[in-house]
Design an enzyme around this catalytic site. Structure first.
Site, PDB file in Angstrom:
ATOM      1  NE  ARG A 178     -24.756  -2.764 -74.539  1.00 10.60           N
ATOM      2  CZ  ARG A 178     -24.645  -4.022 -74.127  1.00 10.60           C
ATOM      3  NH1 ARG A 178     -23.662  -4.367 -73.323  1.00 10.60           N
ATOM      4  NH2 ARG A 178     -25.508  -4.943 -74.516  1.00 10.60           N
ATOM      5  CG  PHE A 223     -28.186  -6.265 -62.844  1.00 13.80           C
ATOM      6  CD1 PHE A 223     -27.980  -7.460 -63.519  1.00 13.80           C
ATOM      7  CD2 PHE A 223     -28.409  -5.118 -63.571  1.00 13.80           C
ATOM      8  CE1 PHE A 223     -28.029  -7.503 -64.906  1.00 13.80           C
ATOM      9  CE2 PHE A 223     -28.459  -5.152 -64.962  1.00 13.80           C
ATOM     10  CZ  PHE A 223     -28.274  -6.353 -65.624  1.00 13.80           C
ATOM     11  CG  ASP A 245     -22.727 -13.633 -63.395  1.00 11.25           C
ATOM     12  OD1 ASP A 245     -22.848 -14.504 -62.522  1.00 11.25           O
ATOM     13  OD2 ASP A 245     -23.540 -12.702 -63.511  1.00 11.25           O
ATOM     14  CD  GLU A 293     -16.754 -11.835 -71.646  1.00 10.70           C
ATOM     15  OE1 GLU A 293     -17.247 -10.703 -71.619  1.00 10.70           O
ATOM     16  OE2 GLU A 293     -17.396 -12.846 -71.964  1.00 10.70           O
ATOM     17  CG  ASP A 294     -18.796  -7.087 -70.091  1.00 12.24           C
ATOM     18  OD1 ASP A 294     -18.600  -8.285 -70.366  1.00 12.24           O
ATOM     19  OD2 ASP A 294     -19.934  -6.588 -70.085  1.00 12.24           O
TER      20      ASP A 294
END
Ligand code: PRP
Length: 185
Positions: free
Chosen positions: A171, A158, A109, A105-106
């Site tokens: 990205r 964010f 959260d 996963e990046d």
């Protein structure tokens, strides 16, 4: 919203994690996975689209027989906070039964996406199931999920870059950064 056409870098307020720090940490994670799975094959599953860049760099630091597969899920929509809704947009190409699986996963959260994926993949009876995330936004966690490999813990801001987007842009930035408020307000 549209990014600054002259330079994406002008939209960045702050670099949280530099390109050099990411590359160093990704190398360490790859070496750790190589040690932990010595003598075995690993199936690394990237959760699209955010984990694409991380997976690409990570596997180049894993000195084992590695196969790759991809899942696409929807959890955020175009906004900046989790809806809590997880939908499978693209499933795996191959069965995972009896295989050593690492979910890549990046960012984790709320944990909702990972929780859903872990439950879904466990039902397919992999030999082992581990999780590797580049970023852990731990203070936002709503569901406790097991994470075996973490690149960096990040604050509740964010973040974009190195796979992470805002409205599908940014990205390709080689670092993790924070956008100027006027970009997303
Ligand atoms: C991000 C990230 C995780 C998920 C984490 O994906 O890649 O899959 O959100 O959030 P959670 O822990 O609150 O569930 P996103 O939906 O932004 O899609 P993308 O990877 O295509 O950008």
């Amino acid at each position: 919203m549209s990014p600054n056409p002259s330079s994406l870098y002008d939209d960045v307020a702050d670099v949280l994690i530099s390109q050099e720090a990411i590359q160093q940490r990704v190398a360490e994670l790859g070496q750790q996975i190589t040690l932990d799975f010595a003598g075995s094959e690993v199936l690394m599953i990237a959760v699209l689209k955010g984990a694409l860049l991380f997976l690409a760099d990570l596997v180049r630091n894993v000195n084992l027989p590695v196969a790759m597969d991809f899942l696409a899920v929807s959890s955020y929509g175009a906004g900046t906070s989790s809806s809590g809704v997880v939908r499978i947009l693209k499933d795996l190409d191959e069965p995972i039964e009896g295989r050593n699986v690492v979910i890549v996963e990046d960012i984790v959260d709320s944990g909702r996406t990972l929780d859903y994926l872990l439950r879904m993949l466990r039902q397919r009876h992999p030999a082992t199931l581990h999780v590797c995330t580049l970023l852990d936004k731990r203070e936002r966690r709503e569901i406790n999920v097991p994470i075996d490999y973490v690149g960096f813990e990040v604050p509740d801001e964010f973040v974009v870059g190195y796979g992470l987007d805002f409205a599908e842009y940014y990205r390709q930035l080689p670092f993790i950064g924070v956008l100027k408020p006027e970009i997303y307000q």
